[in-house]
Design a protein around this motif. Sequence first.
Motif, PDB file in Angstrom:
ATOM      1  N   PHE A   4      -2.330   1.539   8.850  1.00 27.55           N
ATOM      2  CA  PHE A   4      -2.210   0.024   8.646  1.00 27.55           C
ATOM      3  C   PHE A   4      -2.725  -0.730   9.627  1.00 27.55           C
ATOM      4  O   PHE A   4      -3.004  -1.904   9.478  1.00 27.55           O
ATOM      5  N   THR A   5      -2.726  -0.500  10.944  1.00 28.64           N
ATOM      6  CA  THR A   5      -3.386  -1.049  12.058  1.00 28.64           C
ATOM      7  C   THR A   5      -4.875  -1.470  11.694  1.00 28.64           C
ATOM      8  O   THR A   5      -5.137  -2.612  11.806  1.00 28.64           O
ATOM      9  N   PRO A   6      -5.765  -0.569  11.688  1.00 27.64           N
ATOM     10  CA  PRO A   6      -7.134  -0.907  11.362  1.00 27.64           C
ATOM     11  C   PRO A   6      -7.206  -1.593  10.009  1.00 27.64           C
ATOM     12  O   PRO A   6      -8.382  -2.451   9.819  1.00 27.64           O
ATOM     13  N   LEU A   7      -6.363  -1.036   8.981  1.00 29.78           N
ATOM     14  CA  LEU A   7      -6.680  -1.936   7.665  1.00 29.78           C
ATOM     15  C   LEU A   7      -6.508  -3.504   7.928  1.00 29.78           C
ATOM     16  O   LEU A   7      -7.110  -4.186   7.185  1.00 29.78           O
ATOM     17  N   ARG A   8      -5.158  -3.633   8.527  1.00 20.87           N
ATOM     18  CA  ARG A   8      -4.921  -5.228   8.665  1.00 20.87           C
ATOM     19  C   ARG A   8      -6.052  -5.661   9.423  1.00 20.87           C
ATOM     20  O   ARG A   8      -6.443  -6.991   8.991  1.00 20.87           O
ATOM     21  N   ILE A  46       1.004  -1.115   0.062  1.00 23.32           N
ATOM     22  CA  ILE A  46       0.003  -0.118   0.128  1.00 23.32           C
ATOM     23  C   ILE A  46       0.970   1.290  -0.088  1.00 23.32           C
ATOM     24  O   ILE A  46       1.643   1.391   0.978  1.00 23.32           O
ATOM     25  N   GLY A  47       0.637   2.368  -0.849  1.00 24.18           N
ATOM     26  CA  GLY A  47       1.425   3.109  -1.094  1.00 24.18           C
ATOM     27  C   GLY A  47       0.731   4.556  -1.353  1.00 24.18           C
ATOM     28  O   GLY A  47      -0.566   4.379  -1.228  1.00 24.18           O
ATOM     29  N   GLY A  48       1.220   5.573  -1.681  1.00 21.83           N
ATOM     30  CA  GLY A  48       0.467   6.890  -1.760  1.00 21.83           C
ATOM     31  C   GLY A  48       0.417   7.720  -0.603  1.00 21.83           C
ATOM     32  O   GLY A  48       0.603   7.150   0.525  1.00 21.83           O
ATOM     33  N   GLY A  49      -0.443   8.762  -0.794  1.00 23.94           N
ATOM     34  CA  GLY A  49      -0.614   9.637   0.439  1.00 23.94           C
ATOM     35  C   GLY A  49      -1.252   9.220   1.419  1.00 23.94           C
ATOM     36  O   GLY A  49      -0.473   9.573   2.877  1.00 23.94           O
ATOM     37  N   LEU A  50      -1.931   8.231   1.505  1.00 25.76           N
ATOM     38  CA  LEU A  50      -2.615   7.823   2.965  1.00 25.76           C
ATOM     39  C   LEU A  50      -1.831   6.964   3.569  1.00 25.76           C
ATOM     40  O   LEU A  50      -1.958   6.892   4.706  1.00 25.76           O
ATOM     41  N   ALA A  51      -1.045   6.375   2.772  1.00 26.36           N
ATOM     42  CA  ALA A  51       0.001   5.395   3.516  1.00 26.36           C
ATOM     43  C   ALA A  51       0.920   5.964   4.339  1.00 26.36           C
ATOM     44  O   ALA A  51       1.602   5.404   5.323  1.00 26.36           O
ATOM     45  N   GLU A  52       1.103   7.359   3.934  1.00 26.90           N
ATOM     46  CA  GLU A  52       2.106   8.284   5.077  1.00 26.90           C
ATOM     47  C   GLU A  52       1.667   8.296   6.660  1.00 26.90           C
ATOM     48  O   GLU A  52       2.456   8.643   7.346  1.00 26.90           O
ATOM     49  N   ALA A  53       0.256   7.770   6.372  1.00 26.38           N
ATOM     50  CA  ALA A  53      -0.205   8.195   8.026  1.00 26.38           C
ATOM     51  C   ALA A  53       0.413   6.964   8.673  1.00 26.38           C
ATOM     52  O   ALA A  53       0.270   6.685   9.886  1.00 26.38           O
ATOM     53  N   GLY A  54       1.220   5.775   8.034  1.00 31.31           N
ATOM     54  CA  GLY A  54       1.852   4.726   9.065  1.00 31.31           C
ATOM     55  C   GLY A  54       0.509   3.711   9.553  1.00 31.31           C
ATOM     56  O   GLY A  54      -0.337   3.327   9.124  1.00 31.31           O
ATOM     57  N   GLU A  55       0.997   3.466  10.999  1.00 33.31           N
ATOM     58  CA  GLU A  55       0.088   2.589  11.409  1.00 33.31           C
ATOM     59  C   GLU A  55      -1.326   3.083  12.024  1.00 33.31           C
ATOM     60  O   GLU A  55      -2.227   2.359  12.131  1.00 33.31           O
ATOM     61  N   THR A  56      -1.466   4.346  11.629  1.00 35.59           N
ATOM     62  CA  THR A  56      -2.826   5.083  11.726  1.00 35.59           C
ATOM     63  C   THR A  56      -3.687   4.361  10.686  1.00 35.59           C
ATOM     64  O   THR A  56      -4.877   3.907  10.909  1.00 35.59           O
ATOM     65  N   GLN A 115      -9.915 -17.359   2.032  1.00 33.45           N
ATOM     66  CA  GLN A 115      -8.811 -16.761   1.311  1.00 33.45           C
ATOM     67  C   GLN A 115      -7.509 -16.917   2.312  1.00 33.45           C
ATOM     68  O   GLN A 115      -7.853 -16.627   3.577  1.00 33.45           O
ATOM     69  N   LYS A 116      -6.265 -16.788   1.605  1.00 32.03           N
ATOM     70  CA  LYS A 116      -5.074 -16.851   2.743  1.00 32.03           C
ATOM     71  C   LYS A 116      -4.576 -15.464   2.787  1.00 32.03           C
ATOM     72  O   LYS A 116      -4.848 -14.467   1.868  1.00 32.03           O
ATOM     73  N   LEU A 117      -4.329 -15.113   4.019  1.00 32.61           N
ATOM     74  CA  LEU A 117      -4.433 -13.609   4.292  1.00 32.61           C
ATOM     75  C   LEU A 117      -3.068 -13.396   4.005  1.00 32.61           C
ATOM     76  O   LEU A 117      -2.019 -13.690   4.310  1.00 32.61           O
ATOM     77  N   PRO A 118      -2.780 -12.171   2.969  1.00 37.56           N
ATOM     78  CA  PRO A 118      -1.455 -11.563   2.674  1.00 37.56           C
ATOM     79  C   PRO A 118      -0.973 -10.758   3.497  1.00 37.56           C
ATOM     80  O   PRO A 118      -1.650 -10.188   4.563  1.00 37.56           O
ATOM     81  N   HIS A 119       0.441 -10.675   3.611  1.00 37.43           N
ATOM     82  CA  HIS A 119       1.264  -9.621   4.300  1.00 37.43           C
ATOM     83  C   HIS A 119       0.787  -8.312   3.625  1.00 37.43           C
ATOM     84  O   HIS A 119       0.830  -8.090   2.520  1.00 37.43           O
ATOM     85  N   ILE A 120       0.299  -7.210   4.567  1.00 33.76           N
ATOM     86  CA  ILE A 120       0.103  -6.038   4.245  1.00 33.76           C
ATOM     87  C   ILE A 120       1.026  -4.986   4.764  1.00 33.76           C
ATOM     88  O   ILE A 120       1.291  -4.782   5.796  1.00 33.76           O
ATOM     89  N   VAL A 121       1.767  -4.611   3.636  1.00 34.03           N
ATOM     90  CA  VAL A 121       2.932  -3.569   4.007  1.00 34.03           C
ATOM     91  C   VAL A 121       2.977  -2.304   3.456  1.00 34.03           C
ATOM     92  O   VAL A 121       2.203  -2.144   2.157  1.00 34.03           O
ATOM     93  N   PRO A 122       3.602  -1.094   3.859  1.00 38.42           N
ATOM     94  CA  PRO A 122       3.670   0.164   3.269  1.00 38.42           C
ATOM     95  C   PRO A 122       4.702  -0.035   2.041  1.00 38.42           C
ATOM     96  O   PRO A 122       5.738  -1.032   2.072  1.00 38.42           O
TER      97      PRO A 122
END
Length: 296
Positions: A249-253, A237-247, A263-270
């Motif tokens: 990625f934590t709720p998204l994961r 995940i990239g772009g401007g919203l990804a700059e929020a970091g764990e703000t 489905q197999k859960l993929p790694h979700i990374v910045p």
Amino acid sequence: MKAALVGTDGTLLHQARRATGRKRGPEAVVESILAFAAELRAYGEEHFGESAVAAGVAVPGIIDAENGVLLYASNLGWSNVPLRALLGERLGVPVALGHDVRTGGLAEGRIGAGRGTDRFLFVPLGTGIAGAIGIAGSIEAGAHGYAGEIGHLVVRPDGPHCSCGQRGCLETLASASAVTRAWAAASGDPEADAADCAKAVEAGDPRAEKVWLDAVDALAAGLVTALTLLDPSMLIIGGGLAEAGETLFTPLRAAVEERVTFQKLPHIVPAALGDTAGCLGAGLLAWDLLATEVSA
């Protein structure tokens, strides 16, 4: 415009930026690109002792990469522009043409967050949302150049109208632009943007939390649809919203994990390369083109 000199292994040797300018017709923009490329070539000759041997150009819109034609770009108002021929004629070197998001995905897959990953999906969250499908070191363009347009998955059928003609497309609900609109309305501040919303979330503002989690929920719905179809091992995940970091990625994961069943859960990374990904990917396209010509 962002540009770079890129080494054979994807090393960023030099980068530069320039305003596109007010003239937005194909001829004017191509002239701007040519002038920019000439500066880069001169820089390379002066600082590295040799000229660039190929060019890679990444643009938004629908691309016919095989024939080097920009078929359609709604934000530019262009259609059927033979960019590769125009640039190749003036630059005198082989030219590779690519879609901006797919070139960014190529770089993230080979030398960024997805290095060593066989299957991934790169999704930048910016003004809109698109995706790049990574398979074994390359990016899948699809039969007609439309592969990866995840931003136009309908996740809320009764949602906002989208410029594509549908309602409730992912990018109308979870892009940086969508969060900006929602937070400006919720906060009563017409100047507020998505970055301000993220800061308000971190400060515990319940209005911001609602706007943010609505966007995250829509994003998770779109991503689970994508991983159901593609089965990637990694979501980048990239772009401007990804700059929020764990703000982000934590709720998204958590939201993606809650939605998956078989489905197999993929790694979700910045994303790792930031806004240099497009330049690096364009450089990789150019090197790939040269390698193809040599092998032929």
